[in-house]
Design a protein around this motif. Structure first.
Motif, short mmCIF file in Angstrom:
data_model
loop_
_atom_site.label_atom_id
_atom_site.label_comp_id
_atom_site.label_asym_id
_atom_site.label_seq_id
_atom_site.Cartn_x
_atom_site.Cartn_y
_atom_site.Cartn_z
N LYS A 5 13.24 1.43 14.78
CA LYS A 5 14.39 0.92 14.02
C LYS A 5 14.61 1.65 12.70
O LYS A 5 15.50 1.29 11.92
N GLY A 6 13.78 2.64 12.41
CA GLY A 6 13.99 3.40 11.17
C GLY A 6 13.48 2.72 9.93
O GLY A 6 13.93 3.00 8.82
N LEU A 7 12.49 1.84 10.08
CA LEU A 7 11.90 1.20 8.91
C LEU A 7 10.65 1.94 8.44
O LEU A 7 10.36 1.99 7.24
N VAL A 8 9.90 2.49 9.40
CA VAL A 8 8.73 3.29 9.04
C VAL A 8 8.79 4.62 9.80
O VAL A 8 9.53 4.76 10.77
N HIS A 9 8.03 5.59 9.32
CA HIS A 9 7.91 6.85 10.05
C HIS A 9 6.44 7.16 10.27
O HIS A 9 5.58 6.68 9.56
N ARG A 10 6.22 7.96 11.31
CA ARG A 10 4.87 8.35 11.69
C ARG A 10 4.50 9.65 10.99
O ARG A 10 5.33 10.53 10.83
N ILE A 11 3.24 9.75 10.62
CA ILE A 11 2.76 10.96 9.96
C ILE A 11 1.49 11.41 10.67
O ILE A 11 0.57 10.61 10.85
N THR A 65 -7.91 15.36 -0.04
CA THR A 65 -9.21 15.61 0.59
C THR A 65 -10.32 14.80 -0.09
O THR A 65 -11.41 14.70 0.45
N ARG A 66 -10.03 14.23 -1.25
CA ARG A 66 -11.07 13.43 -1.90
C ARG A 66 -10.97 11.95 -1.49
O ARG A 66 -11.91 11.40 -0.95
N CYS A 67 -9.82 11.32 -1.74
CA CYS A 67 -9.72 9.88 -1.40
C CYS A 67 -9.23 9.68 0.03
O CYS A 67 -9.21 8.56 0.52
N ARG A 68 -8.83 10.75 0.69
CA ARG A 68 -8.38 10.73 2.09
C ARG A 68 -7.14 9.86 2.32
O ARG A 68 -6.93 9.34 3.40
N GLU A 69 -6.35 9.73 1.27
CA GLU A 69 -5.09 8.99 1.42
C GLU A 69 -3.96 9.98 1.67
O GLU A 69 -3.97 11.09 1.15
N THR A 70 -3.02 9.56 2.48
CA THR A 70 -1.83 10.37 2.76
C THR A 70 -0.65 9.73 2.07
O THR A 70 -0.42 8.53 2.23
N SER A 71 0.08 10.53 1.30
CA SER A 71 1.23 10.00 0.57
C SER A 71 2.50 10.69 1.02
O SER A 71 2.49 11.88 1.38
N CYS A 72 3.61 9.97 0.96
CA CYS A 72 4.93 10.57 1.14
C CYS A 72 5.34 11.21 -0.18
O CYS A 72 5.10 10.65 -1.24
N LEU A 73 5.95 12.37 -0.09
CA LEU A 73 6.55 12.98 -1.28
C LEU A 73 8.06 13.05 -1.03
O LEU A 73 8.59 14.10 -0.68
N HIS A 91 0.84 -1.19 0.00
CA HIS A 91 0.00 0.00 0.00
C HIS A 91 0.87 1.23 0.00
O HIS A 91 1.41 1.60 1.05
N PRO A 92 1.02 1.87 -1.15
CA PRO A 92 1.89 3.04 -1.21
C PRO A 92 1.42 4.20 -0.32
O PRO A 92 2.24 4.97 0.15
N ALA A 93 0.12 4.28 -0.04
CA ALA A 93 -0.36 5.35 0.84
C ALA A 93 -0.05 4.97 2.28
O ALA A 93 0.08 3.80 2.62
N ALA A 94 0.07 5.99 3.14
CA ALA A 94 0.32 5.76 4.56
C ALA A 94 -0.90 5.08 5.19
O ALA A 94 -2.03 5.34 4.79
N LEU A 95 -0.64 4.23 6.18
CA LEU A 95 -1.72 3.46 6.81
C LEU A 95 -1.77 3.74 8.30
O LEU A 95 -0.73 3.86 8.96
N SER A 96 -2.99 3.81 8.85
CA SER A 96 -3.14 3.94 10.29
C SER A 96 -3.09 2.55 10.92
O SER A 96 -3.16 1.53 10.22
N LEU A 97 -3.00 2.53 12.24
CA LEU A 97 -3.03 1.26 12.97
C LEU A 97 -4.29 0.48 12.60
O LEU A 97 -4.25 -0.72 12.32
N ALA A 98 -5.42 1.18 12.57
CA ALA A 98 -6.69 0.52 12.24
C ALA A 98 -6.67 -0.03 10.81
O ALA A 98 -7.20 -1.11 10.56
#
Ligand SMILES: [Zn+2]
Ligand SMILES: [Zn+2]
Length: 140
Positions: A61-67, A98-106, A30-37
């Protein structure tokens, strides 16, 4: 022959376990960021505490980051390969659609250094831009 996802974990000094491999797989797919849920839901009936602990280990460990994208739920995304536990600030811009409500890293868009007045000492900077993502902009 080693499993490539096991190698990814080992490279970050994370001991591969079945749950860690599953969570990594979900994040990679999933290229978009994911919440715990989101992660919990994508895994089916995973135990929330275990998923939470796994994401915390990955973050430490530096594998993921929080947004924090303002949606109310912290989201997680895979880091660039160069992240380490010590140097763990993915200083790139994030984009909330704001439409699909996905958060992406740039990852190619760096957060600018913003000069602060007086004795303010910055510890962390995050920048979330909002609007229509590439996919939604094309569709509109
Ligand atoms: Zn979108
Ligand atoms: Zn990011």
């Amino acid at each position: 022959m080693a499993h490539p996802q096991e190698d990814t974990l080992i490279a970050k000094q994370i001991t591969p376990t079945a749950m860690r491999l599953l969570v990594l797989d979900v994040l990679q797919q999933h290229p978009a960021a994911l919440s715990l849920a989101d992660v919990e839901q994508l895994l089916g009936h995973a135990d929330r505490i275990t998923v939470h602990r796994t994401l915390k280990t990955f973050t430490d460990k530096g594998l993921v980051h929080r947004i924090e994208d303002g949606s109310g739920a912290v989201k997680f995304a895979l880091c660039e390969p160069g992240c380490t536990p010590e140097q763990h600030q993915d200083l790139h811009v994030h984009f909330f659609c704001t439409r699909c409500r996905e958060t992406s890293c740039l990852p190619t868009v760096a957060v600018p250094t913003i000069p602060l007045p007086g004795a303010f000492q910055v510890q962390e900077t995050s920048l979330v831009m909002k609007g229509l993502c590439e996919r939604c902009a094309v569709a509109s």
